[in-house]
Design a protein around this motif. Structure first.
Motif, PDB file in Angstrom:
ATOM      1  N   HIS A  78       3.262   6.814  14.315  1.00 26.31           N
ATOM      2  CA  HIS A  78       3.295   5.900  13.165  1.00 26.31           C
ATOM      3  C   HIS A  78       2.317   6.345  12.080  1.00 26.31           C
ATOM      4  O   HIS A  78       2.608   6.300  10.889  1.00 26.31           O
ATOM      5  CB  HIS A  78       2.974   4.496  13.659  1.00 26.31           C
ATOM      6  CG  HIS A  78       3.165   3.447  12.619  1.00 26.31           C
ATOM      7  ND1 HIS A  78       4.400   2.974  12.246  1.00 26.31           N
ATOM      8  CD2 HIS A  78       2.276   2.798  11.849  1.00 26.31           C
ATOM      9  CE1 HIS A  78       4.252   2.075  11.291  1.00 26.31           C
ATOM     10  NE2 HIS A  78       2.969   1.941  11.040  1.00 26.31           N
ATOM     11  N   THR A  86       3.458   9.373   2.472  1.00 23.42           N
ATOM     12  CA  THR A  86       2.554   9.330   1.317  1.00 23.42           C
ATOM     13  C   THR A  86       2.489  10.657   0.581  1.00 23.42           C
ATOM     14  O   THR A  86       2.371  10.684  -0.641  1.00 23.42           O
ATOM     15  CB  THR A  86       1.149   8.878   1.767  1.00 23.42           C
ATOM     16  OG1 THR A  86       1.242   7.540   2.272  1.00 23.42           O
ATOM     17  CG2 THR A  86       0.138   8.911   0.646  1.00 23.42           C
TER      18      THR A  86
ATOM     19  N   ASP B  63      -0.781  -1.448  11.225  1.00 23.76           N
ATOM     20  CA  ASP B  63      -1.167  -0.940  12.537  1.00 23.76           C
ATOM     21  C   ASP B  63      -2.422  -0.085  12.437  1.00 23.76           C
ATOM     22  O   ASP B  63      -2.384   0.998  11.847  1.00 23.76           O
ATOM     23  CB  ASP B  63      -0.011  -0.123  13.134  1.00 23.76           C
ATOM     24  CG  ASP B  63       1.220  -0.984  13.359  1.00 23.76           C
ATOM     25  OD1 ASP B  63       2.311  -0.596  12.881  1.00 23.76           O
ATOM     26  OD2 ASP B  63       1.086  -2.037  13.992  1.00 23.76           O
ATOM     27  N   SER B  90       2.808  -1.358   4.647  1.00 24.16           N
ATOM     28  CA  SER B  90       3.199  -0.677   5.878  1.00 24.16           C
ATOM     29  C   SER B  90       4.434   0.177   5.657  1.00 24.16           C
ATOM     30  O   SER B  90       5.224  -0.092   4.754  1.00 24.16           O
ATOM     31  CB  SER B  90       3.481  -1.699   6.978  1.00 24.16           C
ATOM     32  OG  SER B  90       3.855  -1.044   8.177  1.00 24.16           O
ATOM     33  N   VAL B  91       4.570   1.195   6.498  1.00 21.22           N
ATOM     34  CA  VAL B  91       5.751   2.049   6.408  1.00 21.22           C
ATOM     35  C   VAL B  91       6.874   1.483   7.277  1.00 21.22           C
ATOM     36  O   VAL B  91       8.011   1.843   7.150  1.00 21.22           O
ATOM     37  CB  VAL B  91       5.397   3.503   6.803  1.00 21.22           C
ATOM     38  CG1 VAL B  91       5.157   3.630   8.301  1.00 21.22           C
ATOM     39  CG2 VAL B  91       6.413   4.486   6.326  1.00 21.22           C
ATOM     40  N   GLY B  92       6.543   0.529   8.129  1.00 18.87           N
ATOM     41  CA  GLY B  92       7.542  -0.039   9.029  1.00 18.87           C
ATOM     42  C   GLY B  92       8.454  -1.037   8.335  1.00 18.87           C
ATOM     43  O   GLY B  92       8.071  -1.686   7.370  1.00 18.87           O
ATOM     44  N   LYS B 110       5.291   1.235   2.189  1.00 23.50           N
ATOM     45  CA  LYS B 110       4.745   2.564   1.886  1.00 23.50           C
ATOM     46  C   LYS B 110       5.923   3.537   1.716  1.00 23.50           C
ATOM     47  O   LYS B 110       6.949   3.359   2.373  1.00 23.50           O
ATOM     48  CB  LYS B 110       3.890   3.064   3.065  1.00 23.50           C
ATOM     49  CG  LYS B 110       2.540   2.406   3.192  1.00 23.50           C
ATOM     50  CD  LYS B 110       1.812   3.038   4.387  1.00 23.50           C
ATOM     51  CE  LYS B 110       0.492   2.365   4.635  1.00 23.50           C
ATOM     52  NZ  LYS B 110      -0.167   2.898   5.864  1.00 23.50           N
ATOM     53  N   PRO B 111       5.768   4.584   0.898  1.00 22.01           N
ATOM     54  CA  PRO B 111       4.575   4.904   0.110  1.00 22.01           C
ATOM     55  C   PRO B 111       4.480   4.022  -1.136  1.00 22.01           C
ATOM     56  O   PRO B 111       5.493   3.719  -1.776  1.00 22.01           O
ATOM     57  CB  PRO B 111       4.798   6.365  -0.291  1.00 22.01           C
ATOM     58  CG  PRO B 111       6.267   6.556  -0.271  1.00 22.01           C
ATOM     59  CD  PRO B 111       6.806   5.619   0.762  1.00 22.01           C
TER      60      PRO B 111
END
Lengths: 144, 134
Positions: A78, A86, B63, B90-92, B110-111
């Motif tokens: 993750h 990013t 996280d 979050s990227v989730g 994210k991003p």
């Protein structure tokens, strides 16, 4: 090092974009660099490569254990997913997404197979990043 | 409530365990002249509030080791910090609900995009001006 990246370095980055190794997020990263922080992109790329290498090492160790803690594995993946998103390392991010699916399924074989893919795509992008930075460095030296 | 002095920078706290992501968000916030503080996990963030530090906005990852973002947000709100704007990041896919349930004001995937950060900071500045109390 110059406040802005040299045209040839930008050309190198452009080829990484055209082959799908990077996505438009990397271009946005380039735009964040300005005179007040001329080494921003170099630092980000260097950090990404170092962190990514460390993460892949940890994943290898975790999946080598007799009893795999898939939650812990997922935490590492993750983190790499986030940093790759990013910096715009699209293929690394996609490999991480696939990896997380196998973590959810608690599939060791699936995780190991995806780790191989992740390793390949990560070292591909980090190798090209390092070459790009070397080119930038050489050109900076040449113009001194 | 924080008093607003014309031109005083927005005090931003970034709660994020990834150095890469912290650097990128910091670079974005510097463009808007924010005063930036960073915490590597939720526990560090909560500790800052326990020490009496004040922020206008928190950008909080989900996280993280030691203490997750949602857990930290819940504790920060429980300390009475109801005015600080909290943005969950979050990227989730399924992170939004986890953040909003514990009192985050907003969720950004994210991003993060510079335009999105700009809009958020402008909103915080506007709110600070409107709350101009001394």
């Amino acid at each position: 090092m110059a406040a802005t990246m040299k045209l040839s370095t930008l050309g190198y980055a452009a080829s990484m974009l055209s082959t799908g190794l990077l996505d438009e997020q990397f271009q946005k990263l380039l735009l964040l660099q300005d005179g007040s922080d001329p080494n921003f992109v170099v630092e980000i790329i260097t950090l990404f490569c170092e962190d990514g290498e460390r993460t892949i090492g940890e994943l290898t160790k975790q999946l080598d254990k007799r009893c795999v803690n898939f939650d812990e594995v997922a935490d590492f993946v993750h983190k790499l997913e986030g940093s790759s998103a990013t910096v715009g390392a699209q293929r690394v991010k996609n490999a991480c997404i696939q990896f997380l699916e196998f973590c959810k399924e608690k599939s060791r074989d699936g995780c190991l197979k995806t780790l191989d893919t992740l390793r390949v795509v990560f070292y591909d992008v980090s190798g090209k990043f390092k070459a790009m930075l070397q080119l930038e460095q050489q050109q900076a030296e040449a113009t001194k | 409530m924080t008093s607003y002095v014309e031109g005083s920078p927005v005090k931003a706290l970034i709660v994020e365990d990834s150095a890469v992501e912290t650097m990128v968000l910091s670079a974005m916030l510097r463009k808007f002249h924010c005063e930036i503080t960073t915490a590597k996990n939720g526990k560090e963030a909560v500790q800052m509030f326990l020490e009496g530090k004040k922020f206008d906005i928190i950008f909080c990852d989900k996280d993280m080791p030691v203490m997750s973002g949602p857990e930290a947000i819940e504790k920060i709100r429980a300390l009475g910090e109801i005015y600080v704007k909290i943005v969950g990041v979050s990227v989730g896919d399924n992170a939004q609900e986890a953040f909003m349930r514990v009192g985050a004001n907003e969720f950004v995937p994210k991003p993060m995009k510079l335009d999105v950060v700009r809009a958020i900071i402008q909103e915080v500045i506007k709110k600070k001006k409107n709350n101009n109390t001394v």
